[in-house]
Design a protein around this motif. Structure first.
Motif, PDB file in Angstrom:
ATOM      1  N   GLN A 113       0.822  -1.215   0.000  1.00 45.68           N
ATOM      2  CA  GLN A 113       0.000   0.000   0.000  1.00 45.68           C
ATOM      3  C   GLN A 113       0.858   1.268   0.000  1.00 45.68           C
ATOM      4  O   GLN A 113       0.459   2.292  -0.577  1.00 45.68           O
ATOM      5  CB  GLN A 113      -0.924   0.005   1.230  1.00 45.68           C
ATOM      6  N   ARG A 114       2.030   1.225   0.622  1.00 40.81           N
ATOM      7  CA  ARG A 114       2.876   2.412   0.664  1.00 40.81           C
ATOM      8  C   ARG A 114       3.395   2.751  -0.727  1.00 40.81           C
ATOM      9  O   ARG A 114       3.533   3.926  -1.069  1.00 40.81           O
ATOM     10  CB  ARG A 114       4.034   2.204   1.648  1.00 40.81           C
ATOM     11  N   VAL A 115       3.693   1.748  -1.518  1.00 39.01           N
ATOM     12  CA  VAL A 115       4.153   1.999  -2.886  1.00 39.01           C
ATOM     13  C   VAL A 115       2.973   2.384  -3.772  1.00 39.01           C
ATOM     14  O   VAL A 115       3.087   3.292  -4.612  1.00 39.01           O
ATOM     15  CB  VAL A 115       4.890   0.768  -3.434  1.00 39.01           C
ATOM     16  N   LEU A 116       1.838   1.741  -3.587  1.00 36.28           N
ATOM     17  CA  LEU A 116       0.645   2.126  -4.364  1.00 36.28           C
ATOM     18  C   LEU A 116       0.251   3.567  -4.063  1.00 36.28           C
ATOM     19  O   LEU A 116      -0.227   4.285  -4.955  1.00 36.28           O
ATOM     20  CB  LEU A 116      -0.515   1.182  -4.040  1.00 36.28           C
ATOM     21  N   ALA A 117       0.455   4.016  -2.831  1.00 38.74           N
ATOM     22  CA  ALA A 117       0.148   5.402  -2.485  1.00 38.74           C
ATOM     23  C   ALA A 117       1.043   6.370  -3.254  1.00 38.74           C
ATOM     24  O   ALA A 117       0.603   7.459  -3.646  1.00 38.74           O
ATOM     25  CB  ALA A 117       0.302   5.614  -0.980  1.00 38.74           C
TER      26      ALA A 117
END
Length: 309
Positions: A113-117
């Motif tokens: 999720q941190r990279v997708l953000a």
């Protein structure tokens, strides 16, 4: 059978780097073109027909062109064997290649999720329409099976796990789009073919080898591991930068706490360095550093290296 193709083994900028006149880059442009390497990525497949990329380097178009396994099926007007891209971090050399995949073929991006953000916060990635390109969150220590474009199982199981590292350098001093919690910024992957149980580990970035990491890698048949620098102060000593390897979130190959010594007693079947910076003297085949790495059982793969497990 688990099939692997090394698309690129170099760190950010590749070899030669566009603006660098260091000994490695100079030789790569002239007397030793075999030193040339694109930025780190591999492709994996359980059937030889559908492939998943691990990271999408800025050199992706060049890598796909050089890799017959990733070419469109003969006779098809629009087709790609690439079914998905699995991201291990949000650095430029892991995500920029996504922009070369904007022509409408369906695939899935798998990332924490941190990279997708990060992708969501930058509108340039909106060229990858979510009608064709799904964004699937993955979680630390939760295995998943990436799917083919028609939704059928791929036969591959991927287990993401946290490794010591740091967030993307371009976010230093800025608010991270996903907030302050840093878990998920740097992942390692265990990739297995479900039918045979054959597996490998992939770590493009790692700041240090922990006891947990040793227990994971012990006895593995194949490990791709961070080989960014030979020594921690390499860039500074060479006059090429002002950061140590540790400051960039990368372990050195050599030294008492380096990768070679830390992983020496783990009975790993085959050990390959990747994400190797142009400053690293181990790239030079006749260097003492290269010979030391090879004596310890490590290999530095060329682009296009194929491995079957």
């Amino acid at each position: 059978m688990l099939c692997v193709v090394v698309l690129g083994a170099a760190a950010g900028g590749g070899v030669p780097q566009w603006n660098c006149g260091c000994p490695v880059c100079t030789k790569a442009r002239g007397e030793a073109p075999d030193l040339q390497s694109t930025q780190a990525s591999i492709a994996v497949s359980a059937d030889g027909a559908h492939w998943f990329l691990v990271n999408a380097s800025p050199d992706l178009r060049q890598q796909v062109t050089a890799t017959p396994q990733l070419h469109p099926k003969r006779g098809e007007l629009r087709h790609s064997p690439i079914a998905g891209v699995i991201l291990t971090n949000g650095e430029i050399d892991a995500i920029a290649g996504l922009l070369s995949m904007r022509e409408g073929s369906p695939f899935t991006i798998y990332a924490h999720q941190r990279v997708l953000a990060i992708l969501k916060s930058n509108s340039v990635f909106d060229v990858l329409s979510e009608k064709n390109v799904k964004r699937q969150p993955i979680a630390v220590d939760h295995a998943f099976e990436p799917t083919l474009p028609d939704g059928s199982p791929s036969g591959i199981e991927v287990l993401p796990f946290e490794v010591p590292g740091k967030g993307a350098w371009y976010l230093e001093g800025k608010a991270h789009p996903a907030g302050k919690d840093g878990m998920g910024d740097t992942l390692g992957l265990r990739i297995a073919e479900k039918a045979s149980g054959k597996y490998l580990y992939f770590l493009a970035a790692c700041a240090r080898v922990t006891d947990d990491l040793k227990s994971r890698l012990a006895g593995a048949p194949l490990v791709f591991f961070d080989g960014t620098v030979w020594r921690d102060d390499e860039l500074i000593a060479a006059g090429l930068g002002n950061k140590t390897g540790q400051a960039m979130g990368h372990i050195s190959m050599s030294g008492g706490h380096g990768a070679i010594e830390s992983l020496a007693e783990l009975a790993i079947g085959r050990k390959l360095f990747l994400h190797i910076n142009n400053s690293n003297p181990a790239l030079l085949k006749d260097s003492p550093e290269r010979k030391a790495a090879e004596r310890a059982g490590w290999q530095i793969p060329a682009d296009g290296t194929e491995i079957e497990l």
